[in-house]
Design a protein around this motif. Structure first.
Motif, mmCIF file in Angstrom:
data_model
loop_
_atom_site.group_PDB
_atom_site.id
_atom_site.type_symbol
_atom_site.label_atom_id
_atom_site.label_comp_id
_atom_site.label_asym_id
_atom_site.label_seq_id
_atom_site.Cartn_x
_atom_site.Cartn_y
_atom_site.Cartn_z
ATOM 1 N N VAL A 128 -30.033 -22.601 1.972
ATOM 2 C CA VAL A 128 -29.720 -20.961 1.725
ATOM 3 C C VAL A 128 -30.667 -20.475 2.751
ATOM 4 N N ALA A 148 -24.404 -14.220 1.037
ATOM 5 C CA ALA A 148 -25.387 -15.372 1.428
ATOM 6 C C ALA A 148 -24.992 -16.030 2.629
ATOM 7 N N PHE A 207 -25.127 -15.178 -8.244
ATOM 8 C CA PHE A 207 -26.013 -14.484 -7.414
ATOM 9 C C PHE A 207 -27.252 -13.849 -7.901
ATOM 10 N N LEU A 229 -29.712 -16.391 -8.188
ATOM 11 C CA LEU A 229 -29.925 -16.817 -6.731
ATOM 12 C C LEU A 229 -31.135 -15.767 -6.169
ATOM 13 N N TYR A 244 -35.324 -16.312 -5.571
ATOM 14 C CA TYR A 244 -36.295 -15.667 -4.349
ATOM 15 C C TYR A 244 -37.207 -15.296 -4.822
ATOM 16 N N LEU A 263 -32.488 -23.045 -4.786
ATOM 17 C CA LEU A 263 -31.473 -22.120 -3.902
ATOM 18 C C LEU A 263 -30.345 -22.816 -3.507
ATOM 19 N N GLY A 287 -28.630 -23.030 -6.716
ATOM 20 C CA GLY A 287 -27.690 -21.690 -6.888
ATOM 21 C C GLY A 287 -26.623 -21.467 -6.253
ATOM 22 N N LEU A 288 -26.607 -21.960 -5.147
ATOM 23 C CA LEU A 288 -25.518 -21.579 -4.074
ATOM 24 C C LEU A 288 -24.365 -22.549 -4.617
#
Length: 282
Positions: free
Chosen positions: A30, A103, A138, A141, A145, A156, A159-160
């Motif tokens: 990501v 993203a 999201f 995500l 961060y 990440l 998560g994506l």
């Protein structure tokens, strides 16, 4: 609330975040993610596209998205995915408040993962169910961060992956909550054999024509095209990772005629199977 974004990389030669990079460092990586909110008209256009993939999910409002020369309306629940280097353009008329999450990502497995999820040929626009779960994905995500914890890039990526799987799951539920589980399982199990539409339709208790329509709504392409994509994905893996001739690979993925296999492979992949095996892509 103001728009916001999170970035994985910083250009150490300047004070700017790097929003789009191409890399095979990770299977899925990501680059950045965020949320955009607007109530005034705007146009977003990038004539050379970006270095990475770009997924955009509309929370509320409408965007007019231009794909392959035609205009489409992306509403709440719509997902748009642009491939690298695609000259994308979308506009907002300002008729109602707009909010979308987004993203950018890349990685050695990104293209294949998107294909296996069933998004079809890119760029694409799909309407998905599971709206709250996708937004929740999201949000998670963004939380990764904010946390700045070790293994952030790996978290990440997970998560994506979860977001894309939720979107793909929503596609399969887009027609009367039908998920085509039986026929998709059959296709993935017997992709190298002859697969007949009437047999697939019967598994889902649909007519042949209705099955093709539902399949295309759920998977982004007709079943015949999906089977070809699946066969070629397996063929690419065999050509790269096994000591097999093109003829042997063709037979393994369901093509008795290696010349016909080579013709389809070159049409879809841009190079011949032999060139792909040798790593010659230009």
């Amino acid at each position: 609330m103001q728009p916001y974004g999170y970035y994985s990389f910083i250009d150490h030669q300047s004070p700017f975040h790097v929003a789009s990079v191409a890399s095979d460092k990770y299977p899925l990586m990501v680059n950045c993610a965020g949320r955009y909110l607007a109530d005034a008209p705007f146009v977003t256009e990038l004539i050379r596209g970006r270095e990475d993939y770009y997924v955009l999910y509309v929370e509320r409002g409408e965007l007019e998205v231009f794909l392959n020369g035609s205009a489409y309306t992306a509403r709440s629940g719509s997902t748009v995915i642009f491939p690298p280097h695609y000259p994308y353009r979308y506009t907002y008329a300002g008729n109602e408040p707009l909010s979308y999450v987004w993203a950018h990502f890349t990685g050695s497995y990104a293209e294949r993962f998107l294909s296996e999820c069933g998004f079809g040929e890119l760029p694409c626009l799909h309407h998905s169910a599971c709206h709250s779960k996708i937004i929740s994905g999201f949000e998670k995500l963004f939380d990764i961060y904010r946390a700045h914890e070790p293994l952030q890039q790996q978290k990440l990526a997970c998560g994506l992956e979860d977001i894309l799987l939720r979107i793909a799951s929503g596609l399969r539920q887009g027609d009367g909550s039908r998920d085509l589980t039986r026929s998709l399982g059959y296709i993935h199990m017997l992709y190298s054999k002859e697969i007949r539409i009437p047999d697939l339709a019967k598994m889902e208790s649909l007519s042949n024509s209705r099955y093709i329509t539902v399949f295309k709504q759920c998977m982004g392409m007709p079943p015949s095209e999906y089977i070809i994509h699946l066969r070629l994905n397996v063929a690419c893996d065999l050509l790269k990772n096994r000591d097999m001739t093109v003829k042997e690979v063709a037979a393994c993925v369901g093509y008795d005629n290696p010349h016909f296999f080579s013709k389809i492979f070159k049409k879809k992949m841009g190079v011949s199977p032999q060139a792909y095996k040798e790593g010659v892509f230009s």
